[in-house]
Motif scaffolding. Structure first.
Motif, short mmCIF file in Angstrom:
data_model
loop_
_atom_site.label_atom_id
_atom_site.label_comp_id
_atom_site.label_asym_id
_atom_site.label_seq_id
_atom_site.Cartn_x
_atom_site.Cartn_y
_atom_site.Cartn_z
N GLU A 3 0.83 -1.21 0.00
CA GLU A 3 0.00 0.00 0.00
C GLU A 3 0.86 1.25 0.00
OE1 GLU A 3 -3.36 0.14 -0.32
OE2 GLU A 3 -3.26 -2.02 -0.59
N LYS A 4 1.96 1.22 0.71
CA LYS A 4 2.83 2.38 0.83
C LYS A 4 3.83 2.48 -0.32
CE LYS A 4 6.07 4.56 4.02
NZ LYS A 4 6.76 4.45 5.29
N HIS A 5 4.40 1.36 -0.77
CA HIS A 5 5.50 1.38 -1.72
C HIS A 5 5.14 0.98 -3.15
CE1 HIS A 5 8.17 2.28 1.55
NE2 HIS A 5 7.78 1.20 2.20
N GLY A 6 4.02 0.29 -3.37
CA GLY A 6 3.63 -0.09 -4.72
C GLY A 6 4.58 -1.10 -5.35
N ALA A 167 3.82 1.29 -10.74
CA ALA A 167 4.82 2.24 -10.27
C ALA A 167 5.15 2.04 -8.79
CB ALA A 167 4.30 3.66 -10.47
N THR A 168 6.41 2.32 -8.47
CA THR A 168 6.82 2.28 -7.06
C THR A 168 6.69 3.69 -6.48
OG1 THR A 168 9.11 2.68 -7.69
CG2 THR A 168 8.45 0.39 -7.38
N ARG A 169 6.56 3.74 -5.16
CA ARG A 169 6.45 5.01 -4.46
C ARG A 169 7.43 5.00 -3.28
NH1 ARG A 169 1.43 3.04 -5.53
NH2 ARG A 169 1.12 2.20 -3.46
N GLU A 170 8.15 6.06 -3.10
CA GLU A 170 9.02 6.27 -1.95
C GLU A 170 10.23 5.34 -1.88
OE1 GLU A 170 6.94 6.49 1.78
OE2 GLU A 170 5.30 7.59 0.89
N ARG A 171 10.48 4.50 -2.85
CA ARG A 171 11.68 3.65 -2.85
C ARG A 171 11.93 3.11 -4.25
NH1 ARG A 171 10.33 -1.64 0.75
NH2 ARG A 171 11.69 -0.45 2.08
N GLU A 172 13.13 2.61 -4.45
CA GLU A 172 13.48 2.02 -5.74
C GLU A 172 13.05 0.57 -5.79
OE1 GLU A 172 17.39 2.83 -7.40
OE2 GLU A 172 17.69 4.30 -5.80
N ARG A 173 12.84 0.07 -7.01
CA ARG A 173 12.48 -1.33 -7.21
C ARG A 173 13.61 -1.98 -7.99
NH1 ARG A 173 10.51 -3.97 -11.56
NH2 ARG A 173 9.34 -5.84 -11.14
#
Length: 193
Positions: A3-6, A167-173
């Protein structure tokens, strides 16, 4: 925390089980679409691209779309006239172009759709049902998300299963991808100049 990072892998599974082979054929033909079930043909059928066909006069094109012939095991039934490969067939709006120009049978035109239609802002307008309501996109598929948890291995046929990475949010994937391919098919003699 998804939920936070996607960053989920989203796959679009078919709602109904296929009645025929899907994906890539041993001869190199690839599945590019589906014919939706209808009242006269209650089975959803995979559509393949024959990239080495010969037109009636030998000059009409080198591609055609086909399905497995439901009345004869091992035979195919072409649903388009021969055409030359063109990138225009795979841009936004091309599904409607294919239906209007390449598919000659009226009972097949409205049933056809690409595995994963190219997308753009105009698609919402073009994807309306014939009566002007709603959208046909996605009605044959069930989206499933796979969380990007460490140590997760996902294996699937990327030709026959439309997919995307959210898409990711707040961090790299970080991901590692690999592909297995069938043998390269020989170019038929009639296509060599």
């Amino acid at each position: 925390d998804v939920e936070k990072h996607g960053g989920e892998l989203r796959v679009f599974e078919r709602k109904t089980k296929a009645v025929a082979e899907v994906g890539a054929r041993s001869n190199g033909d690839l599945q590019i679409g589906w014919l939706r079930a209808s009242s006269s043909d209650p089975v959803e059928r995979p559509v393949f691209l024959d990239g080495h066909c010969i037109g009636q006069d030998g000059k009409e094109g080198n591609c055609a779309m086909y399905i497995d012939d439901p009345s004869s095991t091992g035979n195919i039934k072409y649903i388009t006239k021969p055409f030359y490969a063109s990138p225009i067939l795979f841009v936004a709006g091309s599904e409607q172009l294919t239906q209007k120009i390449l598919i000659t049978r009226p009972d097949v035109k409205e049933r056809f759709h690409y595995l994963e239609a190219p997308k753009s802002a105009i698609d919402g307008i073009l994807a309306k049902k014939p009566d002007g309501t709603g959208s046909k996109e996605g009605e044959d598929e069930l989206p499933k998300d796979v969380s990007p948890n460490g140590g997760t291995l996902v294996v699937f046929d990327s030709v026959s299963v439309p997919h995307e990475v959210l898409a990711t949010r707040e961090r790299e994937r970080f991901a590692c991808s690999g592909w297995f391919h069938e043998d390269q098919q020989d170019v038929p003699d009639h296509l060599i100049s």
